[in-house]
Design an enzyme around this catalytic site. Structure first.
Site, mmCIF file in Angstrom:
data_model
loop_
_atom_site.group_PDB
_atom_site.id
_atom_site.type_symbol
_atom_site.label_atom_id
_atom_site.label_comp_id
_atom_site.label_asym_id
_atom_site.label_seq_id
_atom_site.Cartn_x
_atom_site.Cartn_y
_atom_site.Cartn_z
ATOM 1 C CG ASP A 1 -99.565 -48.113 -40.000
ATOM 2 O OD1 ASP A 1 -99.909 -49.276 -39.745
ATOM 3 O OD2 ASP A 1 -99.415 -47.256 -39.114
ATOM 4 C CG HIS B 1 -102.525 -53.131 -47.027
ATOM 5 N ND1 HIS B 1 -102.973 -52.409 -48.111
ATOM 6 C CD2 HIS B 1 -102.435 -52.245 -46.004
ATOM 7 C CE1 HIS B 1 -103.147 -51.143 -47.760
ATOM 8 N NE2 HIS B 1 -102.814 -51.015 -46.476
ATOM 9 C CG ASP C 1 -101.520 -62.898 -52.075
ATOM 10 O OD1 ASP C 1 -101.137 -61.989 -51.318
ATOM 11 O OD2 ASP C 1 -100.731 -63.645 -52.703
ATOM 12 C CD GLU D 1 -102.710 -53.036 -42.346
ATOM 13 O OE1 GLU D 1 -101.918 -52.118 -42.092
ATOM 14 O OE2 GLU D 1 -103.944 -52.923 -42.228
#
Length: 577
Positions: free
Chosen positions: A176, A502, A547, A556
């Site tokens: 993020d 991710h 994956d 992630e």
């Protein structure tokens, strides 16, 4: 993210999985004098195995040394040991016609160690990532954070809700685009503690970053970029520290420059203040020899003392996001990093403040809160980093007079390391990790694997017993491909690479390969993301990994996970090379 892009990523993952080799090895490389083990899946079961050099000459031929049995599904695999082969080179291990490349090199982990630190540069916020340093991963500046809003939960008389402050620089925390003090403090702390042990190695590390031309080692330059951000997260009026800098909700899978949500600093808390205090006190000590860091060191040490004093005055302010959202708007639904137990943070902070100031009051507090046993440090339990600070003094032989006795920490560290070393002969993949279902949790590759490896390196440094070094190397063997999935979990490395982490930048930048040097989270029996438009192909704990971009629970990345990887690989390379 566009639907056709998701389908392409899922197809790539499917093709990668179907191409995995039944011959599981460390795909990055083995050290000439180190252990060299491969694990053979049932599909390639054979009576004997062959290792050939680049010219096709057989350099080793032998049988399996044992049969391993999975504790999860009873699957039997063969364990092959070719440690007698010491000549550097590129080889081919052959099992029943199946072939797998094997590399033996004197600096086997050097490149991955450097890449794992360079990855932090690629995670920087608030500046352009330039082509000369990042190649095809260059991107324009974004998230300058010059106009960050004080959230109502963080309001104070001097900084009421809506106040606009500046809080630039730092690293994106994970997949993020937010920045979190608790995890940043842990990450910098772990990396700086190891710098004290392997200073010469890190000083020689060349990262090719914008600061490379100055007189400060690249390793410290990169960490400084995050430390400067952390300093901006302290309220100058009362010494408290904001828990995080965040958007109300996670951004979509777009590039940083396309993000439009406002950014806030959210609630001050005890954990944030203490992790901040520990990190700043530690940094002030490490950066002191560099004249250009003189003002930073003064500011950092002063800030550390003020943050600790705030925590003493506010000893139980936990970050509870659900409660915050009941009382304040806008609601915040990004990563919580909530922690309601603070004795570990008080121990670490008091330890670092004593070692940086010599003030007896901090020593008394650190001694009183020293844990009963050594534990692998995590962002939620930093007592292990405080323990490392004291064990570093044992290793370096410069413990100050009056320092607390570390015998119980050392005894518990040895007991822990002996228990995991003793598990290797009955393990599935000749590793100290992965022998229990609970080993496969969120971030299993870091806390339950690389973190274990770091503990083993501490025991090796304290005892000199090579069995602990070999076990630490085995945790890297696992990360680099000798595991149930067959993946090398570090992006940009290995013959079966992770491609679809991710990670918003890697998914949105238009470059086929993800940013290099990042450690994927790893198998996670919880599979908390199983409803995210993809299916786990296995419920077996050590195979609970996919994956695919959607798999935030297994695929992630995060700065704290990369810190484990950087510290472990650099320490091993410093010893083995």
């Amino acid at each position: 993210m566009r639907k056709n892009h998701i389908l392409m990523l899922m197809l790539a993952a499917s093709l990668s999985a179907s191409a995995q080799s039944p011959v599981k090895v460390n795909q990055i490389g083995y050290y000439p004098d180190g252990p060299k083990t491969a694990v053979i899946e049932p599909a390639a079961k054979a009576k004997s195995f062959t290792l050939k050099d680049s010219r096709g000459k057989t350099v080793w031929h032998g049988k399996a040394v044992r049969t391993s049995v999975s504790p999860f599904d009873g699957r039997q695999r063969q364990v092959v040991n070719f440690s007698d082969v010491r000549r550097p080179g590129t080889y081919t291990l052959i099992a029943k016609g199946k072939k797998q490349q094997v590399i033996i090199a004197p600096h086997a982990f050097k490149d991955v160690a450097a890449a794992s630190v360079k990855a932090f540069y690629l995670q920087r916020t608030g500046m352009a990532i330039e082509k000369r340093y990042a190649g095809e991963y260059a991107r324009p500046a974004a998230h300058m954070d010059q106009k960050v809003i004080v959230h109502p939960s963080a309001a104070s008389p001097q900084r009421p809700a809506g106040t606009v402050i500046s809080s630039p620089e730092g690293w994106y925390d994970a997949g993020d685009y937010n920045k979190y003090i608790v995890n940043s403090g842990f990450t910098c702390g772990l990396m700086l503690e190891n710098y004290l042990i392997n200073k010469a190695y890190y000083d020689s590390m060349k990262l090719d970053i914008p600061e490379s031309a100055n007189s400060i080692p690249d390793y410290l330059d990169e960490i400084m970029y995050n430390l400067r951000w952390m300093l901006t997260m302290q309220d100058p009026h009362d010494g408290g520290v904001y828990h995080k800098l965040t958007t109300p909700s996670f951004e979509g899978f777009v590039m940083p420059a396309e993000c439009r949500q406002p950014r806030y600093v959210v609630q001050k808390g005890t954990a944030a203040a203490l992790d901040f205090a520990a990190t700043m006190a530690l940094a002030a000590r490490i950066y002191a020899p560099y004249a250009e860091c003189g003002q930073f060191c003064k500011d950092a040490l002063k800030a550390a003392g003020r943050a600790y004093a705030w925590a003493v005055a506010h000893p139980s302010v936990a970050y509870q996001q659900d409660d915050i959202n009941k009382r304040f708007k806008p609601e915040i639904v990004t990563g919580a990093y909530g922690d309601g137990h603070f004795s570990d943070e008080f121990f670490w902070a008091a330890t670092e403040l004593y070692l940086s100031t010599g003030e007896e009051s901090y020593l008394l507090q650190a001694s009183a809160m020293m844990p009963e046993r050594f534990t692998v440090p995590t962002w939620g339990d930093v007592s292990g980093i405080g323990a490392m600070a004291w064990l570093n003094l044992d290793i370096k032989g410069n413990k100050p007079a009056g320092a607390p006795c570390t015998e119980r920490l050392r005894n518990s560290l040895q007991a822990f390391c002996d228990s995991v070393v003793n598990a290797i002969p009955t393990s599935s993949f000749e590793t100290p990790n992965g022998n229990r279902a609970e080993d496969f949790c969120w971030g299993s590759n870091s806390e339950r694997c690389a973190g274990m490896g770091i503990a083993l390196m501490y025991q090796y440094a304290l005892s000199g017993d090579a069995k602990y070094l070999s076990a630490a190397i085995a945790t890297c063997d696992y990360l680099f491909g000798r595991n149930a999935t067959g993946y090398c979990f570090v992006t940009g490395f290995g013959t079966q690479q992770v491609m679809n982490i991710h990670h918003r930048i890697s998914a949105a930048d238009g470059v086929k390969a993800p940013l290099p040097g990042l450690l994927a989270g790893g198998p996670n029996i919880g599979q908390q993301d199983r409803a995210e438009n993809f299916t786990y192909r296995s419920n077996i704990p050590d195979e609970s990994y996919e994956d695919v971009v959607q798999s935030y629970a297994s695929n992630e990345i995060a700065i704290n996970w990369n810190a484990y990887l950087a510290v472990l690989t650099a320490w091993i390379d410093a010893v083995e090379r």
